[in-house]
Design a protein around this motif. Structure first.
Motif, PDB file in Angstrom:
ATOM      1  N   LEU A 173      78.203 -12.960  76.856  1.00 37.91           N
ATOM      2  CA  LEU A 173      78.816 -14.076  77.563  1.00 37.91           C
ATOM      3  C   LEU A 173      78.028 -15.363  77.344  1.00 37.91           C
ATOM      4  CD1 LEU A 173      80.932 -15.265  79.397  1.00 37.91           C
ATOM      5  CD2 LEU A 173      79.615 -14.464  81.372  1.00 37.91           C
ATOM      6  N   VAL A 174      76.710 -15.289  77.361  1.00 40.11           N
ATOM      7  CA  VAL A 174      75.902 -16.481  77.084  1.00 40.11           C
ATOM      8  C   VAL A 174      76.233 -17.012  75.684  1.00 40.11           C
ATOM      9  CG1 VAL A 174      73.564 -17.349  76.707  1.00 40.11           C
ATOM     10  CG2 VAL A 174      74.043 -15.868  78.667  1.00 40.11           C
ATOM     11  N   ALA A 175      76.328 -16.111  74.709  1.00 48.70           N
ATOM     12  CA  ALA A 175      76.631 -16.537  73.344  1.00 48.70           C
ATOM     13  C   ALA A 175      78.013 -17.173  73.258  1.00 48.70           C
ATOM     14  CB  ALA A 175      76.535 -15.348  72.395  1.00 48.70           C
ATOM     15  N   ARG A 176      78.964 -16.635  73.986  1.00 50.47           N
ATOM     16  CA  ARG A 176      80.309 -17.205  73.953  1.00 50.47           C
ATOM     17  C   ARG A 176      80.313 -18.620  74.527  1.00 50.47           C
ATOM     18  NH1 ARG A 176      83.554 -11.739  76.039  1.00 50.47           N
ATOM     19  NH2 ARG A 176      83.033 -10.474  74.194  1.00 50.47           N
ATOM     20  N   ILE A 177      79.606 -18.817  75.625  1.00 54.98           N
ATOM     21  CA  ILE A 177      79.559 -20.157  76.215  1.00 54.98           C
ATOM     22  C   ILE A 177      78.766 -21.111  75.321  1.00 54.98           C
ATOM     23  CG2 ILE A 177      78.777 -21.498  78.215  1.00 54.98           C
ATOM     24  CD1 ILE A 177      79.455 -19.122  79.966  1.00 54.98           C
ATOM     25  N   GLU A 178      77.722 -20.623  74.680  1.00 57.12           N
ATOM     26  CA  GLU A 178      77.006 -21.455  73.704  1.00 57.12           C
ATOM     27  C   GLU A 178      77.965 -21.936  72.608  1.00 57.12           C
ATOM     28  OE1 GLU A 178      72.486 -19.510  73.970  1.00 57.12           O
ATOM     29  OE2 GLU A 178      73.960 -18.749  72.517  1.00 57.12           O
ATOM     30  N   GLY A 179      78.839 -21.038  72.152  1.00 56.29           N
ATOM     31  CA  GLY A 179      79.824 -21.426  71.148  1.00 56.29           C
ATOM     32  C   GLY A 179      80.799 -22.464  71.673  1.00 56.29           C
ATOM     33  N   TYR A 180      81.214 -22.323  72.915  1.00 56.48           N
ATOM     34  CA  TYR A 180      82.075 -23.338  73.532  1.00 56.48           C
ATOM     35  C   TYR A 180      81.385 -24.698  73.539  1.00 56.48           C
ATOM     36  CZ  TYR A 180      85.830 -20.408  75.609  1.00 56.48           C
ATOM     37  OH  TYR A 180      86.936 -19.609  75.816  1.00 56.48           O
ATOM     38  N   GLU A 181      80.102 -24.695  73.897  1.00 55.11           N
ATOM     39  CA  GLU A 181      79.379 -25.970  73.981  1.00 55.11           C
ATOM     40  C   GLU A 181      79.260 -26.625  72.611  1.00 55.11           C
ATOM     41  OE1 GLU A 181      76.675 -25.104  77.981  1.00 55.11           O
ATOM     42  OE2 GLU A 181      75.683 -25.397  76.047  1.00 55.11           O
ATOM     43  N   ARG A 182      79.013 -25.825  71.589  1.00 57.19           N
ATOM     44  CA  ARG A 182      78.930 -26.406  70.241  1.00 57.19           C
ATOM     45  C   ARG A 182      80.259 -26.988  69.799  1.00 57.19           C
ATOM     46  NH1 ARG A 182      75.759 -21.736  69.335  1.00 57.19           N
ATOM     47  NH2 ARG A 182      77.551 -20.644  68.432  1.00 57.19           N
ATOM     48  N   ALA A 183      81.345 -26.333  70.208  1.00 55.58           N
ATOM     49  CA  ALA A 183      82.676 -26.776  69.780  1.00 55.58           C
ATOM     50  C   ALA A 183      83.307 -27.772  70.744  1.00 55.58           C
ATOM     51  CB  ALA A 183      83.595 -25.558  69.629  1.00 55.58           C
ATOM     52  N   GLY A 184      82.635 -28.076  71.862  1.00 54.66           N
ATOM     53  CA  GLY A 184      83.196 -29.002  72.843  1.00 54.66           C
ATOM     54  C   GLY A 184      84.396 -28.438  73.582  1.00 54.66           C
ATOM     55  N   VAL A 185      84.392 -27.128  73.818  1.00 53.00           N
ATOM     56  CA  VAL A 185      85.518 -26.453  74.463  1.00 53.00           C
ATOM     57  C   VAL A 185      85.201 -26.236  75.943  1.00 53.00           C
ATOM     58  CG1 VAL A 185      86.854 -24.305  74.554  1.00 53.00           C
ATOM     59  CG2 VAL A 185      86.216 -25.296  72.339  1.00 53.00           C
ATOM     60  N   GLU A 186      86.178 -26.490  76.801  1.00 48.66           N
ATOM     61  CA  GLU A 186      86.023 -26.223  78.227  1.00 48.66           C
ATOM     62  C   GLU A 186      86.551 -24.827  78.556  1.00 48.66           C
ATOM     63  OE1 GLU A 186      87.578 -29.100  80.870  1.00 48.66           O
ATOM     64  OE2 GLU A 186      86.565 -30.797  79.898  1.00 48.66           O
TER      65      GLU A 186
ATOM     66  N   ALA B 125      68.764 -14.452  81.097  1.00 51.63           N
ATOM     67  CA  ALA B 125      68.839 -15.434  82.182  1.00 51.63           C
ATOM     68  C   ALA B 125      68.223 -16.759  81.755  1.00 51.63           C
ATOM     69  CB  ALA B 125      68.137 -14.888  83.428  1.00 51.63           C
ATOM     70  N   ALA B 126      67.140 -16.703  80.966  1.00 47.77           N
ATOM     71  CA  ALA B 126      66.506 -17.934  80.492  1.00 47.77           C
ATOM     72  C   ALA B 126      67.439 -18.690  79.552  1.00 47.77           C
ATOM     73  CB  ALA B 126      65.190 -17.607  79.801  1.00 47.77           C
ATOM     74  N   ARG B 127      68.132 -17.975  78.673  1.00 44.05           N
ATOM     75  CA  ARG B 127      69.102 -18.620  77.778  1.00 44.05           C
ATOM     76  C   ARG B 127      70.220 -19.267  78.584  1.00 44.05           C
ATOM     77  NH1 ARG B 127      71.470 -14.515  73.657  1.00 44.05           N
ATOM     78  NH2 ARG B 127      72.871 -16.289  73.225  1.00 44.05           N
ATOM     79  N   ALA B 128      70.692 -18.566  79.604  1.00 40.75           N
ATOM     80  CA  ALA B 128      71.752 -19.123  80.437  1.00 40.75           C
ATOM     81  C   ALA B 128      71.288 -20.392  81.139  1.00 40.75           C
ATOM     82  CB  ALA B 128      72.210 -18.088  81.461  1.00 40.75           C
ATOM     83  N   GLY B 129      70.028 -20.432  81.519  1.00 43.55           N
ATOM     84  CA  GLY B 129      69.496 -21.604  82.196  1.00 43.55           C
ATOM     85  C   GLY B 129      69.444 -22.844  81.312  1.00 43.55           C
ATOM     86  N   ARG B 130      69.526 -22.658  80.013  1.00 39.25           N
ATOM     87  CA  ARG B 130      69.491 -23.805  79.093  1.00 39.25           C
ATOM     88  C   ARG B 130      70.889 -24.324  78.753  1.00 39.25           C
ATOM     89  NH1 ARG B 130      65.184 -20.555  77.003  1.00 39.25           N
ATOM     90  NH2 ARG B 130      66.537 -19.589  75.416  1.00 39.25           N
ATOM     91  N   LEU B 131      71.926 -23.664  79.243  1.00 42.65           N
ATOM     92  CA  LEU B 131      73.287 -24.131  79.002  1.00 42.65           C
ATOM     93  C   LEU B 131      73.538 -25.416  79.783  1.00 42.65           C
ATOM     94  CD1 LEU B 131      75.089 -20.670  79.273  1.00 42.65           C
ATOM     95  CD2 LEU B 131      74.734 -21.985  77.166  1.00 42.65           C
ATOM     96  N   THR B 132      74.360 -26.286  79.244  1.00 46.78           N
ATOM     97  CA  THR B 132      74.566 -27.605  79.860  1.00 46.78           C
ATOM     98  C   THR B 132      75.990 -27.852  80.331  1.00 46.78           C
ATOM     99  OG1 THR B 132      74.988 -28.561  77.667  1.00 46.78           O
ATOM    100  CG2 THR B 132      72.707 -28.618  78.484  1.00 46.78           C
ATOM    101  N   SER B 133      76.947 -27.057  79.899  1.00 49.89           N
ATOM    102  CA  SER B 133      78.336 -27.273  80.292  1.00 49.89           C
ATOM    103  C   SER B 133      78.547 -26.809  81.726  1.00 49.89           C
ATOM    104  CB  SER B 133      79.275 -26.497  79.364  1.00 49.89           C
ATOM    105  OG  SER B 133      79.027 -25.103  79.479  1.00 49.89           O
ATOM    106  N   ALA B 134      79.705 -27.180  82.289  1.00 49.91           N
ATOM    107  CA  ALA B 134      80.035 -26.734  83.640  1.00 49.91           C
ATOM    108  C   ALA B 134      80.091 -25.209  83.706  1.00 49.91           C
ATOM    109  CB  ALA B 134      81.367 -27.335  84.070  1.00 49.91           C
ATOM    110  N   ALA B 135      80.659 -24.576  82.673  1.00 50.47           N
ATOM    111  CA  ALA B 135      80.708 -23.111  82.647  1.00 50.47           C
ATOM    112  C   ALA B 135      79.309 -22.519  82.567  1.00 50.47           C
ATOM    113  CB  ALA B 135      81.549 -22.636  81.463  1.00 50.47           C
TER     114      ALA B 135
END
Length: 460
Positions: A150-163, A185-195
């Motif tokens: 799930l973290v990887a999927r959201i990382e991909g969303y952030e790179r592609a600008g997907v909500e 958990a540390a990787r998730a903490g570095r995510l920046t999107s709302a998701a």
């Protein structure tokens, strides 16, 4: 290379699939009736819409012709109706109607989550804003989702600008395990999107649902396990409480269902455990409003509970009640069928034995279920190697089931005491049960008193 190639563990890397491969993948998923089939269909449909829209159109053309979209229906409570409408979106040019959700008051909370997720995918495809892949696609056979995936999927969303789609994100969160590796958990903490922020908050503050079951008789509520039943009109009042998350669908799912309801159109309890694969007690609570229907039979089948039993999460009153019910329930006058469920839970260390006994007592006291079925189930479970568990169940059953002050003993009480004595002999159980000792010490020579004395002697 699309974001979906890098981030969705459910997708295959490599060249785009051929039309034949795509048609086979979609056809196999659409032809099935399980939650796994639906998840495969959604994952393939959304992903191939980005990666190979012409191929998707060709693959969906035959299913779209075979089954007309449900545009003549006032509402769409069945998942298949949303599948048909989505197939029409990609195969038929021109404007298409909006999705038609049923009213929330007529839909169970798990089914509402599913319908909301289908509706938002339909709306995103219709509006041209669909993501390249979904977040909630499971990675385990029970519906669980690997947190690193799930973290990887959201990382991909952030790179592609997907909500993220809200219902898809909330379903993804509910599929995560309780324990998260620190590095994830540390990787998730570095995510920046709302998701990403929502995910990080979930990992540090996952709600813990607490369950409680009350029983009603007519307009009153039972206050004590041994309270006599003043009415044959009994019903369950299942409850769930959890910390408020501000996530609409999560909070709806982790709150108390209506005490009783009919089997709503489209409801399929088989798929509910996959929505909360690490909170099986909460799923069990959502089963309970569908459990009692003496006239038409329960809408909850043993297979539903067996599916639930292999998921995760601490068992409580609701799991115990379901296990007890199927130890007593005779379908079409056959022998009770819940022994395998009981032994499977026990083998995994997930059987709350004393609570199962208490729930058996409440079912015998307050419903039409009979002690003869209990005897058959307990003896069969003991014969299959579960005698120690059976005795522990009996220690939870006897205090709540045996007659209290002012109650008269009946044949069922005698049968249960005789059963307990046989199990005590087999297990070599010892010690004193105050509820049995008090009865055994009374004056008299009735069969009920003799059975109590026999059990007391077996324990000494």
């Amino acid at each position: 290379m699309s974001a979906g190639r890098n981030t969705s563990t459910a997708t295959a890397a490599g060249d785009a699939p051929t039309v034949a491969e795509l048609e086979r993948a979609l056809g196999e998923a659409a032809a099935g009736e399980t939650w796994q089939d639906l998840e495969r269909w959604l994952e393939a449909f959304v992903r191939f819409r980005t990666e190979d829209l012409p191929g998707l159109r060709e693959a969906m053309r035959e299913p779209a012709v075979r089954q007309a979209p449900p545009y003549d229906k006032r509402e769409w409570p069945y998942p298949a109706q949303w599948v048909e409408a989505m197939a029409d979106l990609v195969t038929t040019p021109g404007p298409h109607p909006v999705g038609r959700l049923p009213d929330i008051s007529r839909v169970s909370a798990p089914h509402w989550l599913l319908l909301r997720r289908l509706a938002e995918i339909h709306a995103a495809v219709r509006g041209g804003t669909a993501p390249p892949y979904l977040l909630a696609t499971p990675t385990t056979g029970t519906g669980g989702l690997d947190p690193a995936a799930l973290v990887a999927r959201i990382e991909g969303y952030e790179r592609a600008g997907v909500e993220a789609l809200p219902a898809d994100l909330q379903q993804a969160l509910l599929r995560l395990p309780r324990r998260i590796p620190p590095e994830v958990a540390a990787r998730a903490g570095r995510l920046t999107s709302a998701a990403g922020v929502t995910l990080a908050g979930w990992l540090t503050g996952r709600p813990e649902p607490r369950t409680r079951i009350a029983w009603r008789h007519g307009s009153g509520v039972y206050l004590d396990d041994r309270e006599p039943s003043p009415s044959s009109e009994v019903s369950l009042v299942p409850g769930i409480r959890a910390e408020h998350t501000g996530l609409e669908l999560v909070d709806h799912l982790l709150s108390a269902p209506r005490p009783s309801r009919w089997q709503a159109d489209g409801d399929d309890p088989r798929g509910w455990p996959a929505m909360l694969p690490h909170d099986r007690e909460a799923v069990a609570v959502h089963y309970l409003p569908h459990l009692f229907c003496r006239e038409h039979g329960s809408h909850i089948e043993l297979t539903h509970v067996q599916i639930l039993s292999v998921t995760d999460g601490p068992p409580g009153e609701a799991i115990a009640l379901l296990a007890a019910y199927f130890l007593l329930n005779r379908k079409w006058n056959r022998a009770p069928s819940g022994v395998s469920l009981l032994l499977d839970l026990a083998a995994r260390g997930d059987l709350p034995t004393a609570e199962v006994g208490r729930q058996l007592a409440l079912l015998l006291r307050r419903t039409w279920l009979k002690a003869a079925a209990l005897r058959e189930s307990m003896e069969l479970a003991a014969d299959r190697g579960g005698h120690d568990h059976v005795w522990q169940i009996m220690t939870g059953l006897l205090p709540a089931y045996l007659p209290g002050p002012g109650e008269r003993a009946h044949a069922g009480h005698t049968q249960v005491l005789e059963l307990a004595a046989r199990i005590a002999h087999r297990t070599g159980a010892g010690g004193e049960l105050p509820c049995v000792a008090e009865i055994a010490g009374r004056a008299g020579e009735s069969g009920f008193l003799r059975a109590a004395r026999h059990l007391r002697a077996a324990l000494n």
